[in-house]
Design a protein around this motif. Structure first.
Motif, short mmCIF file in Angstrom:
data_model
loop_
_atom_site.label_atom_id
_atom_site.label_comp_id
_atom_site.label_asym_id
_atom_site.label_seq_id
_atom_site.Cartn_x
_atom_site.Cartn_y
_atom_site.Cartn_z
N ALA A 151 0.65 -1.05 -0.10
CA ALA A 151 -0.28 0.02 -0.15
C ALA A 151 1.02 1.34 0.27
CB ALA A 151 -0.89 0.10 1.10
N VAL A 152 1.46 1.66 0.68
CA VAL A 152 2.52 2.50 0.76
C VAL A 152 3.32 2.71 -0.39
CG1 VAL A 152 4.86 3.38 2.07
CG2 VAL A 152 3.04 2.12 3.16
N GLY A 153 3.94 1.66 -0.83
CA GLY A 153 5.04 1.65 -2.27
C GLY A 153 4.12 2.49 -2.80
N ILE A 154 2.44 1.96 -3.19
CA ILE A 154 1.92 2.17 -4.40
C ILE A 154 1.57 3.66 -4.54
CG2 ILE A 154 -0.79 2.23 -5.48
CD1 ILE A 154 -0.75 -0.85 -5.02
N ALA A 155 1.46 4.33 -3.22
CA ALA A 155 0.61 5.20 -2.35
C ALA A 155 2.34 6.39 -3.34
CB ALA A 155 0.24 5.48 -1.41
N LEU A 156 3.72 6.01 -2.65
CA LEU A 156 4.30 7.14 -3.02
C LEU A 156 4.99 6.92 -4.49
CD1 LEU A 156 6.80 5.69 -0.09
CD2 LEU A 156 5.89 7.62 0.19
N ALA A 157 4.57 5.70 -5.08
CA ALA A 157 5.30 5.91 -6.46
C ALA A 157 4.47 6.79 -7.46
CB ALA A 157 4.56 4.40 -6.58
N THR A 158 3.07 7.24 -6.92
CA THR A 158 2.00 7.62 -7.51
C THR A 158 1.92 9.05 -7.15
OG1 THR A 158 0.61 6.47 -6.91
CG2 THR A 158 1.07 5.10 -8.46
N GLU A 159 2.43 9.66 -5.99
CA GLU A 159 2.49 10.28 -5.78
C GLU A 159 2.55 12.02 -6.21
OE1 GLU A 159 4.07 12.08 -1.76
OE2 GLU A 159 6.11 11.63 -2.82
N HIS A 160 3.06 11.86 -7.09
CA HIS A 160 4.37 12.37 -8.20
C HIS A 160 2.79 13.26 -9.46
CE1 HIS A 160 6.05 14.89 -4.96
NE2 HIS A 160 7.09 13.90 -5.36
N HIS A 161 1.71 11.54 -9.29
CA HIS A 161 1.59 11.40 -10.83
C HIS A 161 0.46 12.48 -11.23
CE1 HIS A 161 -0.65 8.89 -14.09
NE2 HIS A 161 0.40 8.43 -14.63
N ALA A 162 0.02 12.32 -12.61
CA ALA A 162 -0.62 13.63 -12.83
C ALA A 162 -1.91 13.62 -12.31
CB ALA A 162 -0.68 13.73 -14.25
N GLU A 163 -2.86 11.62 -12.25
CA GLU A 163 -3.43 11.44 -11.64
C GLU A 163 -3.54 10.71 -11.02
OE1 GLU A 163 -6.06 10.88 -15.27
OE2 GLU A 163 -7.34 12.22 -14.86
N PRO A 164 -2.80 11.10 -9.35
CA PRO A 164 -2.73 9.87 -8.44
C PRO A 164 -3.43 8.06 -7.93
CG PRO A 164 -2.97 11.81 -7.17
CD PRO A 164 -3.00 12.46 -9.11
N ALA A 165 -4.47 9.11 -7.75
CA ALA A 165 -5.41 7.67 -7.28
C ALA A 165 -5.92 7.10 -8.27
CB ALA A 165 -7.08 9.09 -7.29
N VAL A 166 -6.18 7.28 -9.44
CA VAL A 166 -5.97 6.55 -11.29
C VAL A 166 -4.78 5.73 -11.05
CG1 VAL A 166 -6.22 6.83 -14.00
CG2 VAL A 166 -7.88 8.01 -12.32
N GLN A 167 -3.73 6.34 -11.01
CA GLN A 167 -2.57 4.83 -11.75
C GLN A 167 -2.49 4.46 -10.12
OE1 GLN A 167 -1.10 4.45 -14.19
NE2 GLN A 167 1.16 4.05 -13.23
N ALA A 168 -2.60 4.57 -9.07
CA ALA A 168 -2.81 4.45 -8.36
C ALA A 168 -4.12 2.66 -8.05
CB ALA A 168 -3.68 4.21 -6.03
N ASP A 169 -5.09 2.88 -8.25
CA ASP A 169 -5.88 1.57 -8.54
C ASP A 169 -5.60 1.07 -9.97
OD1 ASP A 169 -7.97 2.67 -7.29
OD2 ASP A 169 -9.36 3.83 -8.33
N ARG A 170 -4.78 1.56 -10.70
CA ARG A 170 -4.43 0.78 -12.06
C ARG A 170 -2.81 -0.28 -11.10
NH1 ARG A 170 -0.24 0.74 -15.53
NH2 ARG A 170 -0.88 -0.57 -17.10
N LEU A 171 -2.44 -0.17 -10.32
CA LEU A 171 -1.19 -0.83 -9.59
C LEU A 171 -1.82 -1.38 -8.69
CD1 LEU A 171 1.72 2.08 -9.48
CD2 LEU A 171 1.44 0.30 -11.05
N PHE A 172 -2.64 -1.21 -7.73
CA PHE A 172 -3.55 -1.54 -6.83
C PHE A 172 -3.56 -3.43 -7.99
CE2 PHE A 172 -6.79 -3.46 -4.47
CZ PHE A 172 -6.59 -4.09 -2.69
N THR A 173 -5.17 -2.96 -9.26
CA THR A 173 -5.62 -4.05 -10.11
C THR A 173 -4.54 -4.94 -9.97
OG1 THR A 173 -6.86 -2.72 -10.47
CG2 THR A 173 -6.78 -4.47 -11.86
N LEU A 174 -2.96 -4.67 -10.32
CA LEU A 174 -2.09 -5.77 -11.82
C LEU A 174 -1.06 -6.31 -10.33
CD1 LEU A 174 -0.63 -2.93 -13.83
CD2 LEU A 174 -1.49 -4.72 -14.07
N THR A 175 -1.75 -5.35 -9.43
CA THR A 175 -1.39 -6.22 -7.95
C THR A 175 -1.83 -7.48 -7.40
OG1 THR A 175 0.14 -3.68 -7.31
CG2 THR A 175 -0.33 -5.98 -5.95
N VAL A 176 -2.90 -7.30 -7.36
CA VAL A 176 -4.19 -8.27 -6.75
C VAL A 176 -4.59 -9.25 -8.05
CG1 VAL A 176 -6.29 -8.35 -6.74
CG2 VAL A 176 -5.45 -6.93 -5.40
#
Length: 200
Positions: free
Chosen positions: A162-187
């Motif tokens: 969870a922390v890794g995804i949040a830190l990796a996406t915090e400077h993304h243009a759409e962090p929530a969208v990117q975080a959801d995508r990475l979470f889905t890939l992880t699962v």
């Protein structure tokens, strides 16, 4: 004496309100000196209430952590143990993405090798990570018991993801969208599900 206690409570509330605004703007790197100046108190007063930066950040995120604990309790009554655990983990990712500084706070947490390991001291027992661990461990244990997740998964594994995804996406243009995508890939994993063999 009563007046002193009232002043201390007012100072605490003022410092915390200012700190919440500063952390929202600057994340975990928010300046304690700036917090003191904006709150109209000395640095020593801030440190009397919050001896460390970690203590101040823990207080800032207390309500969000409590909401995640309540969510874990609600999900503990769900029928599907895997879905319950993943729903809670997804909520944690979303909170960490939306609240600047929360992921940084959770990176301070020491790793644990087993779910719900006892914290080393009283302060650690009330840290954000320890409180979340206590709340989410029943979800993880149930999923492990049902063989719904890989054997050997620990709470620290989940927190690290969870922390890794949040830190990796915090400077993304759409962090929530990117975080959801990475979470889905992880699962779901990187590889597509194997196609069924054609019938003869």
């Amino acid at each position: 004496m009563t007046g002193q206690r009232s002043d201390a409570r007012r100072n605490y509330s003022r410092i915390l309100a200012v700190a919440e605004a500063e952390v929202a703007r600057h994340g975990a790197a928010a300046s304690l000196e700036q917090v003191a100046r904006t709150a109209g108190v000395g640095s020593a007063t801030v440190r009397r209430h919050f001896p460390t930066r970690q203590a101040l950040l823990e207080a800032v995120f207390q309500e969000r952590i409590q909401a995640l604990c309540e969510r874990a309790d609600q999900l503990s009554r769900a029928d599907d143990s895997r879905a319950a655990l993943l729903d809670w983990l997804h909520d944690l990712v979303r909170y960490a993405v939306s609240a600047r500084g929360l992921a940084d706070v959770l990176t301070y947490e020491p790793p644990t090798d087993v779910p719900a390991a006892e914290p080393a001291d009283a302060q650690a027992q009330h840290s954000c990570g320890a409180v979340l661990e206590s709340a989410a461990t029943p979800l993880l244990r149930r999923a492990l018991r049902d063989e719904a997740v890989r054997p050997g998964v620990t709470f620290h594994d989940l927190l690290t993801l969870a922390v890794g995804i949040a830190l990796a996406t915090e400077h993304h243009a759409e962090p929530a969208v990117q975080a959801d995508r990475l979470f889905t890939l992880t699962v779901e994993g990187l590889s597509p599900s194997p196609r069924p063999l054609p019938r003869p």
